[in-house]
Write a protein that holds these residues in place. Structure first.
Motif, PDB file in Angstrom:
ATOM      1  N   TRP A 193      -2.941   8.081  28.736  1.00  0.00           N
ATOM      2  CA  TRP A 193      -1.785   8.729  29.360  1.00  0.00           C
ATOM      3  C   TRP A 193      -1.057   7.711  30.238  1.00  0.00           C
ATOM      4  CZ3 TRP A 193      -2.099  11.483  34.544  1.00  0.00           C
ATOM      5  CH2 TRP A 193      -0.872  12.072  34.864  1.00  0.00           C
ATOM      6  N   ALA A 194       0.213   7.472  29.951  1.00  0.00           N
ATOM      7  CA  ALA A 194       0.976   6.431  30.652  1.00  0.00           C
ATOM      8  C   ALA A 194       1.599   6.982  31.926  1.00  0.00           C
ATOM      9  CB  ALA A 194       2.048   5.859  29.727  1.00  0.00           C
ATOM     10  N   PHE A 195       0.759   7.565  32.811  1.00  0.00           N
ATOM     11  CA  PHE A 195       1.315   8.134  34.045  1.00  0.00           C
ATOM     12  C   PHE A 195       1.825   7.047  34.976  1.00  0.00           C
ATOM     13  CE2 PHE A 195      -3.174   7.427  34.840  1.00  0.00           C
ATOM     14  CZ  PHE A 195      -3.186   6.820  36.084  1.00  0.00           C
ATOM     15  N   ALA A 196       1.163   5.884  34.985  1.00  0.00           N
ATOM     16  CA  ALA A 196       1.616   4.789  35.853  1.00  0.00           C
ATOM     17  C   ALA A 196       2.986   4.293  35.404  1.00  0.00           C
ATOM     18  CB  ALA A 196       0.599   3.649  35.835  1.00  0.00           C
ATOM     19  N   GLN A 197       3.193   4.214  34.108  1.00  0.00           N
ATOM     20  CA  GLN A 197       4.486   3.775  33.581  1.00  0.00           C
ATOM     21  C   GLN A 197       5.587   4.755  33.949  1.00  0.00           C
ATOM     22  OE1 GLN A 197       5.744   4.135  29.308  1.00  0.00           O
ATOM     23  NE2 GLN A 197       5.397   1.931  29.322  1.00  0.00           N
ATOM     24  N   LEU A 198       5.320   6.050  33.777  1.00  0.00           N
ATOM     25  CA  LEU A 198       6.312   7.061  34.140  1.00  0.00           C
ATOM     26  C   LEU A 198       6.627   7.001  35.628  1.00  0.00           C
ATOM     27  CD1 LEU A 198       8.086   9.501  33.587  1.00  0.00           C
ATOM     28  CD2 LEU A 198       6.045  10.950  33.738  1.00  0.00           C
ATOM     29  N   GLY A 199       5.598   6.859  36.454  1.00  0.00           N
ATOM     30  CA  GLY A 199       5.830   6.754  37.893  1.00  0.00           C
ATOM     31  C   GLY A 199       6.664   5.535  38.248  1.00  0.00           C
ATOM     32  N   ASP A 200       6.390   4.389  37.593  1.00  0.00           N
ATOM     33  CA  ASP A 200       7.171   3.179  37.851  1.00  0.00           C
ATOM     34  C   ASP A 200       8.627   3.368  37.435  1.00  0.00           C
ATOM     35  OD1 ASP A 200       4.943   1.924  38.830  1.00  0.00           O
ATOM     36  OD2 ASP A 200       4.471   0.882  36.966  1.00  0.00           O
ATOM     37  N   PHE A 201       8.848   4.044  36.306  1.00  0.00           N
ATOM     38  CA  PHE A 201      10.221   4.282  35.859  1.00  0.00           C
ATOM     39  C   PHE A 201      10.974   5.155  36.858  1.00  0.00           C
ATOM     40  CE2 PHE A 201       9.290   3.708  31.037  1.00  0.00           C
ATOM     41  CZ  PHE A 201       9.148   2.351  31.261  1.00  0.00           C
ATOM     42  N   ILE A 202      10.315   6.192  37.366  1.00  0.00           N
ATOM     43  CA  ILE A 202      10.963   7.064  38.350  1.00  0.00           C
ATOM     44  C   ILE A 202      11.305   6.277  39.609  1.00  0.00           C
ATOM     45  CG2 ILE A 202      10.646   9.075  39.836  1.00  0.00           C
ATOM     46  CD1 ILE A 202       8.903  10.307  37.672  1.00  0.00           C
ATOM     47  N   VAL A 203      10.383   5.409  40.041  1.00  0.00           N
ATOM     48  CA  VAL A 203      10.592   4.650  41.275  1.00  0.00           C
ATOM     49  C   VAL A 203      11.786   3.711  41.146  1.00  0.00           C
ATOM     50  CG1 VAL A 203       9.612   2.862  42.751  1.00  0.00           C
ATOM     51  CG2 VAL A 203       8.213   4.816  42.061  1.00  0.00           C
ATOM     52  N   TYR A 204      11.838   2.924  40.061  1.00  0.00           N
ATOM     53  CA  TYR A 204      12.920   1.935  39.991  1.00  0.00           C
ATOM     54  C   TYR A 204      14.269   2.597  39.723  1.00  0.00           C
ATOM     55  CZ  TYR A 204      14.313   1.179  35.066  1.00  0.00           C
ATOM     56  OH  TYR A 204      14.870   1.287  33.821  1.00  0.00           O
ATOM     57  N   LYS A 205      14.282   3.689  38.972  1.00  0.00           N
ATOM     58  CA  LYS A 205      15.551   4.387  38.752  1.00  0.00           C
ATOM     59  C   LYS A 205      16.030   5.049  40.042  1.00  0.00           C
ATOM     60  CE  LYS A 205      14.576   5.362  33.872  1.00  0.00           C
ATOM     61  NZ  LYS A 205      15.630   4.547  33.264  1.00  0.00           N
ATOM     62  N   ALA A 206      15.093   5.566  40.838  1.00  0.00           N
ATOM     63  CA  ALA A 206      15.472   6.178  42.114  1.00  0.00           C
ATOM     64  C   ALA A 206      16.026   5.141  43.079  1.00  0.00           C
ATOM     65  CB  ALA A 206      14.259   6.886  42.726  1.00  0.00           C
ATOM     66  N   ARG A 241       6.133   2.112  22.012  1.00  0.00           N
ATOM     67  CA  ARG A 241       7.585   2.245  22.092  1.00  0.00           C
ATOM     68  C   ARG A 241       7.995   3.710  22.186  1.00  0.00           C
ATOM     69  NH1 ARG A 241       7.409  -1.669  17.923  1.00  0.00           N
ATOM     70  NH2 ARG A 241       7.953  -0.077  16.373  1.00  0.00           N
ATOM     71  N   HIS A 242       7.306   4.561  21.432  1.00  0.00           N
ATOM     72  CA  HIS A 242       7.624   5.995  21.466  1.00  0.00           C
ATOM     73  C   HIS A 242       7.348   6.575  22.848  1.00  0.00           C
ATOM     74  CE1 HIS A 242       8.077  10.079  19.930  1.00  0.00           C
ATOM     75  NE2 HIS A 242       6.952  10.390  20.544  1.00  0.00           N
ATOM     76  N   VAL A 243       6.182   6.248  23.422  1.00  0.00           N
ATOM     77  CA  VAL A 243       5.824   6.754  24.747  1.00  0.00           C
ATOM     78  C   VAL A 243       6.765   6.208  25.808  1.00  0.00           C
ATOM     79  CG1 VAL A 243       4.015   6.758  26.509  1.00  0.00           C
ATOM     80  CG2 VAL A 243       3.408   7.090  24.116  1.00  0.00           C
ATOM     81  N   LYS A 244       7.109   4.926  25.689  1.00  0.00           N
ATOM     82  CA  LYS A 244       8.007   4.315  26.673  1.00  0.00           C
ATOM     83  C   LYS A 244       9.373   4.970  26.649  1.00  0.00           C
ATOM     84  CE  LYS A 244       9.709  -0.231  28.129  1.00  0.00           C
ATOM     85  NZ  LYS A 244       9.708  -1.693  27.824  1.00  0.00           N
ATOM     86  N   ASN A 245       9.880   5.232  25.465  1.00  0.00           N
ATOM     87  CA  ASN A 245      11.179   5.890  25.357  1.00  0.00           C
ATOM     88  C   ASN A 245      11.124   7.293  25.948  1.00  0.00           C
ATOM     89  OD1 ASN A 245      13.976   6.116  24.150  1.00  0.00           O
ATOM     90  ND2 ASN A 245      12.966   7.761  23.029  1.00  0.00           N
ATOM     91  N   THR A 246      10.043   8.027  25.676  1.00  0.00           N
ATOM     92  CA  THR A 246       9.884   9.369  26.243  1.00  0.00           C
ATOM     93  C   THR A 246       9.842   9.323  27.763  1.00  0.00           C
ATOM     94  OG1 THR A 246       8.658  10.075  24.271  1.00  0.00           O
ATOM     95  CG2 THR A 246       8.434  11.423  26.249  1.00  0.00           C
TER      96      THR A 246
END
Length: 385
Positions: A297-310, A248-253
């Motif tokens: 390292w949740a790089f895939a999660q961060l990339g997915d968040f950037i994609v859907y928000k964009a 949850r902490h990583v996801k929020n970050t």
């Protein structure tokens, strides 16, 4: 574009007991269906339904709940077979692969159960739901969510909703189909370099340092190891209490970082150029002490968040090959392994430019993004004679 919206149920004692009993009943039934599918090697959902539907009805499941339990099992085996074909569970003969393929799939007592509109209805004005259980239909079960989540549910909810239980708390996870905004014509691109020391660095100057997150993860790993060594009842209880806290902490970050990057790109009218990092864990070879950092390292999660928000904001997005981006000079284009002097320092051997290594890589990605965008708009059709 499909996204999920989570709401928290606030049932009274009787409603909570009914929901808990329902999850345990449907998951016990799903385990039985899984045993039938495994023993009989039933490949198709229709065939599996013929072998199990009548028995599920006698176990107290409604018609729709029985259908969803069968489909859940069939989907689980489809995922397992896909992972086996892709080699995600090891090569043929490996212990992990044999263990996964040699026994039926099992479901936890509190595993998610899908609901459709015939089993679940929403009353948005009163913030309540009416939901099917093995003890009858429960009406007026209250739920809580943010104003934005409620608006998304009202406008875009479509498809199934999953009921799950986490540490005695019930949640509904609804699927929403949100329309994508039409992308605008970008006035340049912002390169986004993802890393471990610095989680994200953009060519416009934004940098999300990963020092705090990496230190937090290191503390959590040490605490888990300490509790696991004790092997006491209280230690197991503590481990259960802390489960998913790090996620949850990583996801929020990651949500905060992605929102910052996309908002800045939208404000400046620029597009985003991201690295294509699929398969990085199988491509990159690291020393043993570095493997924990890479695999956690949740790089895939961060990339997915950037994609859907964009996509929701209409920000143009391109993926580029990140090969040699850490060794290429953004100023002159010279590529040399010796350009990367230190982890954080880049010094070009050709033109002498000195810069932060991640900042230089983000500028290289920005240029590659512009080239990819331009190449995609150019026509390569032969000229008309």
């Amino acid at each position: 574009m499909k996204i999920v919206t989570q709401v928290k149920l606030i049932p009274d004692a009787a409603q909570a007991s009914a929901l808990s009993a329902t999850l345990r009943t449907v998951n016990e039934a799903a385990n039985w269906v899984s045993e039938v599918a495994f023993a009989g090697d039933v490949p198709r959902e229709y065939e599996l339904r013929k072998h199990t539907y009548a028995e599920l009805m006698t176990r107290g499941l409604g018609a729709q709940a029985a259908q969803h339990a069968i489909k859940k099992v069939r989907d689980a085996y489809t995922t397992l077979h896909a992972n086996l074909r892709a080699g995600n569970l090891g090569q043929k003969g490996s212990k992990r692969r044999i263990k996964a393929a040699s026994k039926p799939i099992t479901f936890r007592p509190d595993a998610a159960q899908p609901y459709d509109d015939r089993c679940l209805s929403w009353q948005y004005d009163t913030r309540t739901v009416s939901i099917w259980t093995t003890q009858g239909r429960l009406k007026g079960v209250r739920f809580a969510c943010s104003a934005g989540a409620l608006k998304t549910l009202q406008q875009y909810r479509k498809g199934e909703t999953d009921l799950i239980e986490r540490d005695g708390v019930f949640y509904l996870i609804a699927t929403c189909e949100v329309p994508e905004a039409a992308p605008y014509e970008p006035g340049g691109f912002t390169g986004v370099d993802l890393g471990i020391v610095n989680i994200a660095t953009t060519s416009t100057g934004y940098q999300a340092a990963g020092r705090h997150l990496n230190r937090y993860r290191k503390q959590q790993r040490a605490l888990r190891a300490k509790l696991q060594k004790k092997r006491t009842k209280s230690a197991r209880r503590r481990l259960k209490e802390r489960s998913r806290r790090e996620q949850r902490h990583v996801k929020n970050t990651n949500h905060i970082i992605a929102k910052t990057i996309v908002t800045e790109a939208e404000r400046t009218g620029r597009g985003l150029s991201l690295e294509e990092l699929k398969g990085i864990r199988t491509r990159v070879r690291l020393r043993k002490p570095q493997r924990v950092a890479l695999h956690s390292w949740a790089f895939a999660q961060l990339g997915d968040f950037i994609v859907y928000k964009a996509r929701r904001a209409g920000v143009p997005l391109v993926f580029v090959d990140p090969a040699y981006s850490s060794k290429e000079c953004a100023q002159c284009g010279h590529v040399d392994r010796l350009n990367r002097v230190l982890q954080a320092k880049f010094a070009c051997r050709s033109c002498g430019v000195v810069a932060h290594a991640d900042r230089n890589a983000s500028r290289v990605l920005a240029r590659r993004g512009e080239d990819a965008w331009t190449a995609g708009r150019e026509s390569h059709a032969p000229a008309t004679p």
